[in-house]
Design a protein around this motif. Structure first.
Motif, PDB file in Angstrom:
ATOM      1  N   THR A  41      34.781  -0.547   7.354  1.00 12.98           N
ATOM      2  CA  THR A  41      34.880   0.903   7.557  1.00 12.98           C
ATOM      3  C   THR A  41      35.440   1.572   6.301  1.00 12.98           C
ATOM      4  O   THR A  41      36.208   0.947   5.571  1.00 12.98           O
ATOM      5  CB  THR A  41      35.753   1.223   8.802  1.00 12.98           C
ATOM      6  N   PRO A  42      35.052   2.827   6.046  1.00 11.14           N
ATOM      7  CA  PRO A  42      35.547   3.474   4.832  1.00 11.14           C
ATOM      8  C   PRO A  42      36.987   3.972   4.959  1.00 11.14           C
ATOM      9  O   PRO A  42      37.415   4.407   6.026  1.00 11.14           O
ATOM     10  CB  PRO A  42      34.595   4.666   4.656  1.00 11.14           C
ATOM     11  N   VAL A  43      37.692   3.917   3.839  1.00 11.24           N
ATOM     12  CA  VAL A  43      39.044   4.491   3.698  1.00 11.24           C
ATOM     13  C   VAL A  43      39.018   5.368   2.457  1.00 11.24           C
ATOM     14  O   VAL A  43      38.534   4.914   1.407  1.00 11.24           O
ATOM     15  CB  VAL A  43      40.092   3.372   3.537  1.00 11.24           C
ATOM     16  N   PRO A  44      39.466   6.623   2.488  1.00 13.40           N
ATOM     17  CA  PRO A  44      40.000   7.285   3.682  1.00 13.40           C
ATOM     18  C   PRO A  44      38.882   7.865   4.557  1.00 13.40           C
ATOM     19  O   PRO A  44      37.842   8.267   4.047  1.00 13.40           O
ATOM     20  CB  PRO A  44      40.829   8.425   3.072  1.00 13.40           C
ATOM     21  N   ALA A  45      39.153   7.898   5.848  1.00 15.37           N
ATOM     22  CA  ALA A  45      38.251   8.534   6.822  1.00 15.37           C
ATOM     23  C   ALA A  45      38.925   8.457   8.182  1.00 15.37           C
ATOM     24  O   ALA A  45      39.714   7.535   8.429  1.00 15.37           O
ATOM     25  CB  ALA A  45      36.910   7.811   6.895  1.00 15.37           C
ATOM     26  N   ALA A  46      38.601   9.394   9.050  1.00 13.45           N
ATOM     27  CA  ALA A  46      39.077   9.300  10.429  1.00 13.45           C
ATOM     28  C   ALA A  46      38.086   8.394  11.158  1.00 13.45           C
ATOM     29  O   ALA A  46      36.892   8.696  11.195  1.00 13.45           O
ATOM     30  CB  ALA A  46      39.126  10.683  11.062  1.00 13.45           C
ATOM     31  N   PHE A  47      38.569   7.283  11.715  1.00 17.21           N
ATOM     32  CA  PHE A  47      37.631   6.330  12.322  1.00 17.21           C
ATOM     33  C   PHE A  47      36.885   6.946  13.499  1.00 17.21           C
ATOM     34  O   PHE A  47      35.760   6.564  13.798  1.00 17.21           O
ATOM     35  CB  PHE A  47      38.333   5.018  12.727  1.00 17.21           C
ATOM     36  N   ASP A  48      37.502   7.955  14.138  1.00 16.02           N
ATOM     37  CA  ASP A  48      36.856   8.542  15.323  1.00 16.02           C
ATOM     38  C   ASP A  48      35.892   9.677  14.962  1.00 16.02           C
ATOM     39  O   ASP A  48      35.404  10.384  15.839  1.00 16.02           O
ATOM     40  CB  ASP A  48      37.911   8.998  16.352  1.00 16.02           C
ATOM     41  N   THR A  49      35.615   9.842  13.664  1.00 17.99           N
ATOM     42  CA  THR A  49      34.499  10.725  13.280  1.00 17.99           C
ATOM     43  C   THR A  49      33.257   9.887  12.966  1.00 17.99           C
ATOM     44  O   THR A  49      32.177  10.439  12.781  1.00 17.99           O
ATOM     45  CB  THR A  49      34.830  11.546  12.011  1.00 17.99           C
TER      46      THR A  49
ATOM     47  N   ASP B  39      46.239  22.843  20.090  1.00 17.39           N
ATOM     48  CA  ASP B  39      44.933  23.500  20.013  1.00 17.39           C
ATOM     49  C   ASP B  39      44.200  23.136  18.714  1.00 17.39           C
ATOM     50  O   ASP B  39      43.761  24.003  17.966  1.00 17.39           O
ATOM     51  CB  ASP B  39      45.164  25.026  20.121  1.00 17.39           C
ATOM     52  N   PHE B  40      44.135  21.837  18.429  1.00 16.40           N
ATOM     53  CA  PHE B  40      43.272  21.344  17.357  1.00 16.40           C
ATOM     54  C   PHE B  40      43.065  19.859  17.612  1.00 16.40           C
ATOM     55  O   PHE B  40      43.963  19.178  18.117  1.00 16.40           O
ATOM     56  CB  PHE B  40      43.853  21.596  15.952  1.00 16.40           C
ATOM     57  N   TYR B  41      41.888  19.392  17.310  1.00 16.24           N
ATOM     58  CA  TYR B  41      41.545  18.006  17.621  1.00 16.24           C
ATOM     59  C   TYR B  41      42.320  17.084  16.682  1.00 16.24           C
ATOM     60  O   TYR B  41      42.306  17.277  15.468  1.00 16.24           O
ATOM     61  CB  TYR B  41      40.040  17.789  17.443  1.00 16.24           C
ATOM     62  N   GLN B  42      42.986  16.100  17.263  1.00 18.52           N
ATOM     63  CA  GLN B  42      43.757  15.178  16.433  1.00 18.52           C
ATOM     64  C   GLN B  42      43.001  13.855  16.295  1.00 18.52           C
ATOM     65  O   GLN B  42      42.758  13.169  17.277  1.00 18.52           O
ATOM     66  CB  GLN B  42      45.140  14.970  17.045  1.00 18.52           C
ATOM     67  N   PHE B  43      42.610  13.595  15.064  1.00 15.93           N
ATOM     68  CA  PHE B  43      41.798  12.422  14.760  1.00 15.93           C
ATOM     69  C   PHE B  43      42.694  11.240  14.384  1.00 15.93           C
ATOM     70  O   PHE B  43      43.884  11.408  14.118  1.00 15.93           O
ATOM     71  CB  PHE B  43      40.871  12.735  13.588  1.00 15.93           C
ATOM     72  N   GLY B  44      42.100  10.046  14.315  1.00 17.37           N
ATOM     73  CA  GLY B  44      42.903   8.859  14.042  1.00 17.37           C
ATOM     74  C   GLY B  44      42.446   8.073  12.835  1.00 17.37           C
ATOM     75  O   GLY B  44      41.305   8.183  12.384  1.00 17.37           O
ATOM     76  N   GLY B  45      43.379   7.266  12.308  1.00 16.15           N
ATOM     77  CA  GLY B  45      43.016   6.327  11.245  1.00 16.15           C
ATOM     78  C   GLY B  45      43.692   6.630   9.921  1.00 16.15           C
ATOM     79  O   GLY B  45      44.584   7.473   9.822  1.00 16.15           O
ATOM     80  N   ILE B  46      43.223   5.942   8.889  1.00 21.51           N
ATOM     81  CA  ILE B  46      43.767   6.152   7.540  1.00 21.51           C
ATOM     82  C   ILE B  46      43.019   7.364   6.990  1.00 21.51           C
ATOM     83  O   ILE B  46      41.960   7.236   6.384  1.00 21.51           O
ATOM     84  CB  ILE B  46      43.578   4.902   6.660  1.00 21.51           C
ATOM     85  N   ILE B  47      43.567   8.542   7.250  1.00 25.47           N
ATOM     86  CA  ILE B  47      42.797   9.773   7.001  1.00 25.47           C
ATOM     87  C   ILE B  47      42.949  10.294   5.575  1.00 25.47           C
ATOM     88  O   ILE B  47      42.199  11.175   5.167  1.00 25.47           O
ATOM     89  CB  ILE B  47      43.143  10.887   8.024  1.00 25.47           C
ATOM     90  N   ARG B  48      43.945   9.784   4.857  1.00 22.80           N
ATOM     91  CA  ARG B  48      44.095  10.197   3.455  1.00 22.80           C
ATOM     92  C   ARG B  48      44.210   8.952   2.583  1.00 22.80           C
ATOM     93  O   ARG B  48      44.370   7.841   3.092  1.00 22.80           O
ATOM     94  CB  ARG B  48      45.315  11.122   3.288  1.00 22.80           C
ATOM     95  N   GLN B  49      44.172   9.149   1.267  1.00 18.23           N
ATOM     96  CA  GLN B  49      44.079   8.010   0.356  1.00 18.23           C
ATOM     97  C   GLN B  49      45.302   7.087   0.399  1.00 18.23           C
ATOM     98  O   GLN B  49      46.399   7.501   0.767  1.00 18.23           O
ATOM     99  CB  GLN B  49      43.932   8.524  -1.076  1.00 18.23           C
ATOM    100  N   VAL B  50      45.050   5.828  -0.003  1.00 15.61           N
ATOM    101  CA  VAL B  50      46.121   4.831  -0.123  1.00 15.61           C
ATOM    102  C   VAL B  50      46.134   4.344  -1.579  1.00 15.61           C
ATOM    103  O   VAL B  50      45.073   4.130  -2.172  1.00 15.61           O
ATOM    104  CB  VAL B  50      45.847   3.617   0.796  1.00 15.61           C
TER     105      VAL B  50
ATOM    106  N   TRP C 227      37.044  -1.250   3.997  1.00 18.44           N
ATOM    107  CA  TRP C 227      38.060  -2.225   4.416  1.00 18.44           C
ATOM    108  C   TRP C 227      37.505  -2.995   5.629  1.00 18.44           C
ATOM    109  O   TRP C 227      36.657  -2.463   6.372  1.00 18.44           O
ATOM    110  CB  TRP C 227      39.360  -1.523   4.839  1.00 18.44           C
ATOM    111  N   ASP C 228      37.998  -4.197   5.832  1.00 13.87           N
ATOM    112  CA  ASP C 228      37.648  -4.933   7.052  1.00 13.87           C
ATOM    113  C   ASP C 228      38.209  -4.166   8.239  1.00 13.87           C
ATOM    114  O   ASP C 228      39.287  -3.555   8.139  1.00 13.87           O
ATOM    115  CB  ASP C 228      38.260  -6.342   7.032  1.00 13.87           C
ATOM    116  N   PHE C 229      37.499  -4.253   9.382  1.00 10.11           N
ATOM    117  CA  PHE C 229      37.852  -3.326  10.466  1.00 10.11           C
ATOM    118  C   PHE C 229      37.584  -3.929  11.841  1.00 10.11           C
ATOM    119  O   PHE C 229      36.638  -4.699  12.035  1.00 10.11           O
ATOM    120  CB  PHE C 229      36.997  -2.056  10.296  1.00 10.11           C
ATOM    121  N   ALA C 230      38.422  -3.564  12.788  1.00  9.84           N
ATOM    122  CA  ALA C 230      38.175  -3.894  14.201  1.00  9.84           C
ATOM    123  C   ALA C 230      38.743  -2.753  15.031  1.00  9.84           C
ATOM    124  O   ALA C 230      39.710  -2.114  14.608  1.00  9.84           O
ATOM    125  CB  ALA C 230      38.864  -5.198  14.572  1.00  9.84           C
ATOM    126  N   PHE C 231      38.143  -2.506  16.189  1.00  4.69           N
ATOM    127  CA  PHE C 231      38.626  -1.393  17.015  1.00  4.69           C
ATOM    128  C   PHE C 231      38.859  -1.862  18.445  1.00  4.69           C
ATOM    129  O   PHE C 231      38.026  -2.557  19.030  1.00  4.69           O
ATOM    130  CB  PHE C 231      37.612  -0.236  17.000  1.00  4.69           C
TER     131      PHE C 231
END
Ligand code: ADA
Length: 563
Positions: A43-51, A141-152, A19-23
């Motif tokens: 950027t790929p979807v799905p994925a956590a952008f901060d990984t 007590d778990f790292y919380q990631f961001g973005g479109i993390i699961r499928q659309v 997908w087109d992307f800006a941060f």
């Protein structure tokens, strides 16, 4: 690949890909001017952008854009698996939805337009901000990631669309199911919905929609087999109405309690398994499908029949796999250690309520889910928590189908709401936390478990099952120590051996859900003080699923209990 439900007439597009992307590092989604975004990246979807290398470990707002092709003047709907943390969904520059829980599935219907090309923009903000996103806290007590993390998915809907289909087993012996749903659109009253089994030669059923589109009917599938972890028989029903259809999958099973036992299809079952975070290095919470399969294979190989999806609603693919491969599931809404500030906050209460509704709506038809949970280790020892505990339990009971309700408590001696639950669940860490001055911490474990059982009996709570919902200790893979001291694989092995042998032998326990399956990334920076590598290292497997010594102790206890 789409998780269930499936469709054969309705066109559903998977929006996986670039997908087109800006941060906008450090910025809130409120501060991003959508009209001025320059989408220079992809950027790929799905994925956590901060990984991903370009934004690794950064917090701020990510903007995603994709052009959708939709037939002019026709209905369409977007299905999001999860967007983390908080997001806005915009179509052609107009915000259609704000969503506040990063692990909950949700849907957005698009306004009809005469244009064929529609611009979808998703803003996803992964900053901690109590005022806007009280469901997510930096202290989890778990790292919380961001973005479109699961499928659309993009659903192309006909005028009348089948929605919200729930299948309930009404009479297990006669293999009778109730199918209920809603026909959404104009002039739905009296429309016929036909329901046919795709696996069993049985007569089709017909349901008639009422004035609000709701329909309900029953269907008998005489020869169907029961669903259980050892024999996970699944059946598909095909619902058709005009140009629309839906294929729902379910299983025939019944879960209930009888005294301190849990009965699955009338037979007592012990729950032996793990808490599991959705985490794999480089992918964070967007674990590849093949890894989910591998995880279930590992769980089965270790003798497990049970997994708790700690501490948020699971990916639908994982739940489909648990249905298919035979794994009992505790599915819970996002929560970790909330206290007065959160539990009495109106926005938090509202977002939590919505997340329960979203979880139940999307996960309803999975036979694998036998327990609904919520608010892990929240202040269940305090009166201020009463409204949210009472409401959550009563909602899950009335809307959640044939399932048990529980929550994992860290206040066993002072808990106020155990009596409202079907299963009493306690997280405990004897022999790990709080034994600084004890000469032999391992000797604390079994007496602690037994004392807990006695205390519950003294409180009159031995009329229902008691599950150890978490127990465990750290073991750093590769760290060996002749003294078998804390953090060594040896200490963890000895710890798990004691726990698992007691869990399978003690008839007063429903079972044990070990903390936890595989090491998972947690706090960054100073918060990681008690977390070497900034990981929660209590996994029996490390983050790559390489076993530690303790695996053999767990496996031999769990497998012995099956024979
Ligand atoms: C709690 C919590 C887990 C994890 C665990 C630990 O019980 O529910 O998420 O943080 O403690 O490792 O201390």
């Amino acid at each position: 690949m789409k998780p269930f439900p499936h469709y054969s007439k309705r066109q559903v597009d998977e929006l996986d890909g670039l997908w087109d992307f800006a941060f906008f590092e450090g910025e809130s989604l409120l501060d991003v001017e959508v009209a001025n975004i320059c989408f220079k990246k992809r950027t790929p979807v799905p994925a956590a952008f901060d990984t991903l290398p370009d934004q690794r470990a950064k917090r701020g707002t990510a903007a995603y854009r994709r052009i959708l092709q939709i037939a002019p003047n026709s209905r369409s709907l977007l299905e999001f698996g999860a967007v983390s943390f908080t997001c806005r969904i915009l179509i052609d520059g107009v915000c259609l939805k704000e969503h506040f829980c990063g692990y909950s599935p949700f849907e957005v219907e698009l306004p009809v337009s005469d244009k064929r090309e529609r611009e979808l923009i998703v803003l996803a903000d992964n900053r901690f901000d109590f005022e806007r996103t009280p469901m997510h806290e930096a202290f989890f007590d778990f790292y919380q990631f961001g973005g479109i993390i699961r499928q659309v998915f993009l659903h192309h809907l006909p005028g009348n669309a089948i929605m919200d289909v729930h299948v309930d087993v009404q009479d297990l012996g006669n293999r009778l199911v109730k199918v209920a749903g809603r026909l959404d659109g104009q002039g739905v009253q009296d429309k016929e919905i036909t329901i046919t089994s795709l696996d069993i030669n049985a007569e089709s059923a017909t349901a008639i929609a009422d004035e609000s589109g709701c329909f309900e009917t029953t269907l008998s599938l005489g020869d169907a087999e029961l669903w259980s972890p050892d024999s996970p028989a699944l059946y598909c029903l095909h619902l058709c109405c005009g140009e629309d259809d839906m294929i729902v999958r379910f299983g025939f099973r019944e879960v209930k309690t009888e005294g301190c036992k849990l009965l699955l299809n009338g037979e007592p079952v012990r729950l032996l398994g793990y808490n599991r975070h959705e985490y794999f290095p480089n992918y964070g919470p967007s674990t590849p499908y093949s890894q989910m399969v591998a995880d279930i294979q590992i769980l089965k190989d270790t003798g497990c029949n049970f997994v708790r999806g700690s501490h948020y609603p699971q990916d639908q693919h994982f739940l489909d796999l648990c249905d298919e491969l035979g794994m009992l599931v505790w599915e819970e809404a996002l929560g970790w250690g909330q206290r007065e500030k959160q539990l009495t906050d109106k926005r938090f209460q509202e977002h939590h309520r919505v997340s329960l509704e979203e979880m139940v709506a999307r996960s309803y038809n999975h036979p694998s889910i036998i327990i609904w949970g919520f608010l892990n280790e929240a202040s269940s020892d305090e009166e201020f928590a009463r409204p949210i505990f009472e409401e959550s339990i009563s909602y899950l009971r009335s809307a959640g189908g044939n399932r048990l309700v529980s929550y994992a408590s860290m206040f066993p001696d002072k808990d106020l709401y155990f009596g409202l639950c079907d299963v009493v669940s306690i997280n405990m860490y004897p022999g790990w936390y709080g034994c600084e001055d004890h000469p032999d911490p391992l000797s604390l474990i079994v007496p602690h478990i037994r004392a807990q059982i006695e205390k519950l009996a003294a409180a009159g709570l031995d009329d229902r099952p008691f599950l150890i919902s978490e127990i465990g200790c750290e073991g750093l893979r590769g760290w060996h120590d002749e003294q078998r001291d804390f953090h060594s694989e040896e200490y963890q092995h000895d710890y798990l051996k004691l726990v698992c042998e007691e869990a399978v032998a003690n008839q007063n326990l429903l079972g044990v859900c070990l903390w936890h399956f595989s090491d998972a990334k947690t706090y960054a920076g100073g918060r990681a003080l008690m977390r070497p590598r900034a990981f929660n290292n209590k996994g029996t497997f490390d983050e790559y699923r390489r076993p530690k010594l303790g695996r053999d102790a767990v496996r031999s206890a769990f497998i012995k209990s099956q024979s």
